[in-house]
Write an enzyme that holds these catalytic residues in place. Structure first.
Site, PDB file in Angstrom:
ATOM      1  N   TYR A   2     -26.729  12.559 -13.196  1.00  0.00           N
ATOM      2  CA  TYR A   2     -28.087  12.580 -12.793  1.00  0.00           C
ATOM      3  C   TYR A   2     -29.018  12.779 -13.929  1.00  0.00           C
ATOM      4  O   TYR A   2     -30.173  12.104 -13.964  1.00  0.00           O
ATOM      5  CB  TYR A   2     -28.417  13.626 -11.570  1.00  0.00           C
ATOM      6  CG  TYR A   2     -29.819  13.489 -11.120  1.00  0.00           C
ATOM      7  CD1 TYR A   2     -29.887  12.826  -9.958  1.00  0.00           C
ATOM      8  CD2 TYR A   2     -30.740  14.330 -11.718  1.00  0.00           C
ATOM      9  CE1 TYR A   2     -31.163  12.707  -9.052  1.00  0.00           C
ATOM     10  CE2 TYR A   2     -32.107  14.019 -10.681  1.00  0.00           C
ATOM     11  CZ  TYR A   2     -32.059  13.425  -9.855  1.00  0.00           C
ATOM     12  OH  TYR A   2     -33.379  13.307  -9.044  1.00  0.00           O
ATOM     13  N   PHE A  35     -51.088 -10.120 -15.234  1.00  0.00           N
ATOM     14  CA  PHE A  35     -50.135 -10.588 -14.216  1.00  0.00           C
ATOM     15  C   PHE A  35     -50.430 -10.067 -12.748  1.00  0.00           C
ATOM     16  O   PHE A  35     -51.438  -9.136 -12.642  1.00  0.00           O
ATOM     17  CB  PHE A  35     -48.619 -10.066 -14.655  1.00  0.00           C
ATOM     18  CG  PHE A  35     -47.810 -10.872 -13.597  1.00  0.00           C
ATOM     19  CD1 PHE A  35     -47.379 -12.170 -13.397  1.00  0.00           C
ATOM     20  CD2 PHE A  35     -47.024  -9.987 -12.772  1.00  0.00           C
ATOM     21  CE1 PHE A  35     -46.657 -12.542 -12.442  1.00  0.00           C
ATOM     22  CE2 PHE A  35     -46.000 -10.480 -11.648  1.00  0.00           C
ATOM     23  CZ  PHE A  35     -45.990 -11.841 -11.597  1.00  0.00           C
ATOM     24  N   ASP A  36     -50.227 -10.697 -11.571  1.00  0.00           N
ATOM     25  CA  ASP A  36     -50.775 -10.302 -10.274  1.00  0.00           C
ATOM     26  C   ASP A  36     -50.545  -9.060  -9.839  1.00  0.00           C
ATOM     27  O   ASP A  36     -51.221  -8.236  -9.441  1.00  0.00           O
ATOM     28  CB  ASP A  36     -50.591 -11.464  -9.353  1.00  0.00           C
ATOM     29  CG  ASP A  36     -49.151 -11.643  -9.086  1.00  0.00           C
ATOM     30  OD1 ASP A  36     -48.078 -11.145  -9.742  1.00  0.00           O
ATOM     31  OD2 ASP A  36     -48.964 -12.643  -8.379  1.00  0.00           O
ATOM     32  N   ASP A  62     -48.401  -5.319 -22.088  1.00  0.00           N
ATOM     33  CA  ASP A  62     -47.478  -5.552 -20.895  1.00  0.00           C
ATOM     34  C   ASP A  62     -46.579  -6.577 -21.451  1.00  0.00           C
ATOM     35  O   ASP A  62     -46.656  -7.830 -21.701  1.00  0.00           O
ATOM     36  CB  ASP A  62     -48.565  -6.464 -19.789  1.00  0.00           C
ATOM     37  CG  ASP A  62     -47.533  -6.465 -18.675  1.00  0.00           C
ATOM     38  OD1 ASP A  62     -46.335  -6.378 -18.586  1.00  0.00           O
ATOM     39  OD2 ASP A  62     -48.007  -6.756 -17.560  1.00  0.00           O
ATOM     40  N   ALA A  83     -43.152  -7.877 -21.006  1.00  0.00           N
ATOM     41  CA  ALA A  83     -41.982  -8.366 -20.396  1.00  0.00           C
ATOM     42  C   ALA A  83     -41.375  -9.218 -21.261  1.00  0.00           C
ATOM     43  O   ALA A  83     -40.114  -9.654 -21.168  1.00  0.00           O
ATOM     44  CB  ALA A  83     -42.489  -8.884 -18.861  1.00  0.00           C
ATOM     45  N   LYS A 123     -37.089  -9.605 -17.639  1.00  0.00           N
ATOM     46  CA  LYS A 123     -37.067 -10.834 -18.391  1.00  0.00           C
ATOM     47  C   LYS A 123     -36.308 -10.508 -19.739  1.00  0.00           C
ATOM     48  O   LYS A 123     -35.184 -10.800 -19.884  1.00  0.00           O
ATOM     49  CB  LYS A 123     -38.716 -11.070 -18.458  1.00  0.00           C
ATOM     50  CG  LYS A 123     -39.221 -11.366 -17.544  1.00  0.00           C
ATOM     51  CD  LYS A 123     -39.915 -10.382 -16.634  1.00  0.00           C
ATOM     52  CE  LYS A 123     -40.696 -10.829 -15.390  1.00  0.00           C
ATOM     53  NZ  LYS A 123     -40.971  -9.468 -14.423  1.00  0.00           N
ATOM     54  N   HIS A 143     -49.037 -16.090  -0.419  1.00  0.00           N
ATOM     55  CA  HIS A 143     -48.061 -17.092  -1.157  1.00  0.00           C
ATOM     56  C   HIS A 143     -46.461 -16.800  -0.396  1.00  0.00           C
ATOM     57  O   HIS A 143     -45.924 -17.558  -0.205  1.00  0.00           O
ATOM     58  CB  HIS A 143     -47.945 -17.335  -2.211  1.00  0.00           C
ATOM     59  CG  HIS A 143     -48.099 -16.309  -3.067  1.00  0.00           C
ATOM     60  ND1 HIS A 143     -48.874 -15.051  -3.072  1.00  0.00           N
ATOM     61  CD2 HIS A 143     -46.788 -15.981  -4.048  1.00  0.00           C
ATOM     62  CE1 HIS A 143     -48.330 -14.110  -3.935  1.00  0.00           C
ATOM     63  NE2 HIS A 143     -47.318 -14.749  -4.741  1.00  0.00           N
TER      64      HIS A 143
HETATM   65  N1  F0G Z   1     -45.846  -7.991 -16.093  1.00  0.00           N
HETATM   66  C1  F0G Z   1     -45.563  -9.361 -16.151  1.00  0.00           C
HETATM   67  C2  F0G Z   1     -46.294 -10.071 -17.349  1.00  0.00           C
HETATM   68  C3  F0G Z   1     -44.654  -9.922 -15.417  1.00  0.00           C
HETATM   69  O1  F0G Z   1     -44.491 -11.499 -15.530  1.00  0.00           O
HETATM   70  C4  F0G Z   1     -44.083  -9.330 -14.359  1.00  0.00           C
HETATM   71  C5  F0G Z   1     -43.169 -10.121 -13.352  1.00  0.00           C
HETATM   72  C6  F0G Z   1     -44.457  -7.987 -14.091  1.00  0.00           C
HETATM   73  C7  F0G Z   1     -45.194  -7.442 -15.171  1.00  0.00           C
HETATM   74  C8  F0G Z   1     -43.839  -7.372 -12.974  1.00  0.00           C
HETATM   75  O2  F0G Z   1     -42.499  -6.889 -13.131  1.00  0.00           O
HETATM   76  O3  F0G Z   1     -41.380  -7.831 -11.406  1.00  0.00           O
HETATM   77  O4  F0G Z   1     -40.302  -6.090 -12.797  1.00  0.00           O
HETATM   78  O5  F0G Z   1     -42.185  -5.562 -11.189  1.00  0.00           O
HETATM   79  N2  F0G Z   1     -43.122 -11.422 -13.238  1.00  0.00           N
HETATM   80  C9  F0G Z   1     -42.331 -12.290 -12.338  1.00  0.00           C
HETATM   81  C10 F0G Z   1     -42.710 -13.350 -12.487  1.00  0.00           C
HETATM   82  C11 F0G Z   1     -42.126 -11.718 -10.875  1.00  0.00           C
HETATM   83  O6  F0G Z   1     -42.153 -14.527 -11.666  1.00  0.00           O
HETATM   84  O7  F0G Z   1     -43.497 -14.008 -13.451  1.00  0.00           O
HETATM   85  P1  F0G Z   1     -41.499  -6.595 -12.207  1.00  0.00           P
END
Ligand code: F0G
Length: 466
Positions: A74, A128-129, A219, A221, A262, A452
């Protein structure tokens, strides 16, 4: 076709998964049952899945081996010690906090750093959204300061993801520095067609931040793909290793949030990294509430073990050469066939410029029509990143108009071969050549948020021209 020799896959296949192959009649029934929404199509009906590059990659034999050695203690597991030291070395950051995925990491950073009473504003290069969603959840708003270079879909400009320092200054003077708790640069810029950010561009933003005392975060990824673009496109960087460039990137920021799904080369996970001990302590407290104890943060020990290996594997330049080369291959072949794409291709995806490709009015959501036609044609799942994804303006109730209406072909890491890409090219090209036959769609069910994912559609009988 462009006269370029594309790099071959620098790996061989050890385990395989059969891909589903369906007939057109079967696909028509599957899409009807899914109410015209590609997210509702079960994976068993999909031959090539380019919905996302997130968590869809293949792990290496070394990662599968590490999985077996995962320590499920843990607190303070061996796997955590390995991840902690690896991430400290790769990113050059002293504090590493795991989270269950990227948006979990974003949730921690924004709830800790944003003071909703100040109506915080977070400038960036197109959040990102889910990142925007978490900024808003914490009481803030995101502001896009990407440069005008992102407005030309056809130019060769090598770093279209760069923020504009002038726009950032304008935002600071418009809202006031006290409302800006941090600036966030996304590498690579997913919402700006996966375009990279240059080291020079980052330095300019850092200078503005220093002038006003504003912290700068990533950010991150796709940090390794971004570093590879810097190595191959930015002046004076060719002799640096990707590992060195990753450090140079992170040396410019105070911390980062990251989805490990990613460039972590794993199927689940996220991280927050930072330099400041006080910030880390606050993040770790929130992390314990929402994610789990700070040495595992919502992940199993085995997931953490695989990530520690993935963070090193992703720096392999033969891998990155192939990865970026595969995306470029898909983009160049489509372009050769006349399909309008955002140029140059990004690191993780090729984006079709639907506004240019189709003559349908935006009111009948041409991106959805195109993505569905690609599925019916060849069982390939691609994804609208356009008007439907952008949602409605809550004040006017009108559809928002994003910079581009796009369909994204996101490529999972180490999963598909060049022959798979040829199949995708043929499928998409055929749909594009027969674009006059495409009908638009309308909603038969439209959810109020994140429409979507769960919307239902029917075709409208509007063929061809505006
Ligand atoms: N930031 C970026 C730039 C991303 O592309 C994503 C996810 C996230 C944050 C969120 O990360 O999914 O681990 O919670 N992008 C995916 C996409 C979902 O299809 O581009 P997560």
């Amino acid at each position: 076709m462009a006269d370029i020799c594309y790099p071959f896959e620098p790996f061989k296949i050890k385990t395989i998964e059969r891909v589903p192959i369906t007939t057109r009649d079967e696909r028509e029934k599957i899409l009807r049952d899914a109410k015209g929404n590609i997210f509702r199509v079960p994976a068993r009906g999909i031959t090539i899945d380019l919905l996302t590059d997130s968590g869809t990659g293949a792990m290496s034999d070394a990662q599968w081996g590490a999985l077996l050695q995962g320590d499920e203690s843990y607190a303070g597991s061996k796997s955590w010690e390995l991840l902690n030291s690896t991430a400290q070395e790769v990113f050059g950051m002293p504090y590493i906090l795991p989270a269950h995925r990227g948006r979990g990491a974003g949730h921690l950073l924004f709830t800790v750093m944003l003071d909703r009473d100040k109506k915080p504003v977070i400038p960036g290069n197109g959040h990102f959204d889910t990142t925007s969603g978490h900024i808003e959840w914490a009481g803030g708003i995101g502001v896009d300061c990407i440069g005008e270079w992102a407005d030309d879909p056809d130019s060769d400009y090598p770093f279209k993801g760069d923020m504009s320092p002038e726009k950032l200054r304008e935002v600071i003077s418009e809202y006031g520095v006290e409302r800006i708790p941090l600036v966030l640069i996304t590498i690579t810029a997913n919402t700006a067609a996966g375009q990279p950010v240059s080291l020079g561009g980052m330095k300019k933003i850092r200078e503005v931040c220093d002038e006003y005392g504003i912290p700068l975060f990533f950010d991150a990824a796709r940090f390794a793909e971004n570093a590879y673009f810097i190595k191959t496109r930015e002046k004076g960087m060719a002799d640096k290793s990707v590992a060195e460039i990753v450090r140079m990137q992170f040396d410019l920021v105070d911390g980062a949030v990251m989805s490990s799904k990613k460039d972590g080369l794993v199927n689940i996970g996220g991280l927050v990294v930072c330099r400041d001990r006080e910030l880390y302590r606050k993040l770790a407290t929130m992390g314990t509430l929402f994610e789990g104890f700070p040495t595992y943060g919502g992940q199993a020990g085995r997931d953490i073990a695989a990530l520690a290996v993935g963070l090193r594997e992703v720096l392999d330049e033969e891998y990155l050469r192939w990865r970026v080369g595969q995306t470029r291959y898909l983009g160049e072949r489509l372009k050769d066939n006349g399909v309008p794409i955002i140029w140059p291709p990004g690191g993780h995806a090729v984006y079709i410029n639907i506004g240019k490709a189709l003559d349908l009015p935006t009111s009948v959501y041409p991106g959805i029509a195109f993505q569905n036609a690609v599925y019916l044609e060849g069982g390939v799942r691609v994804c609208e990143i356009g008007i439907v994804l952008a949602g409605r303006d809550p004040e006017t109730g009108e559809d928002r108009k994003p910079r581009y209406d796009l369909v994204r072909l996101a490529i999972p890491r180490r999963v598909y071969t060049q022959t798979h890409m040829d199949y995708v090219v043929n499928t998409v090209t055929k749909v594009y050549e027969n674009r006059e036959e495409l009908k638009g769609v309308r909603f038969t069910y439209e959810p109020p948020v994140l429409r979507h994912f769960t919307a239902e559609y029917e075709e409208v009988n509007l063929v061809g021209k505006r």
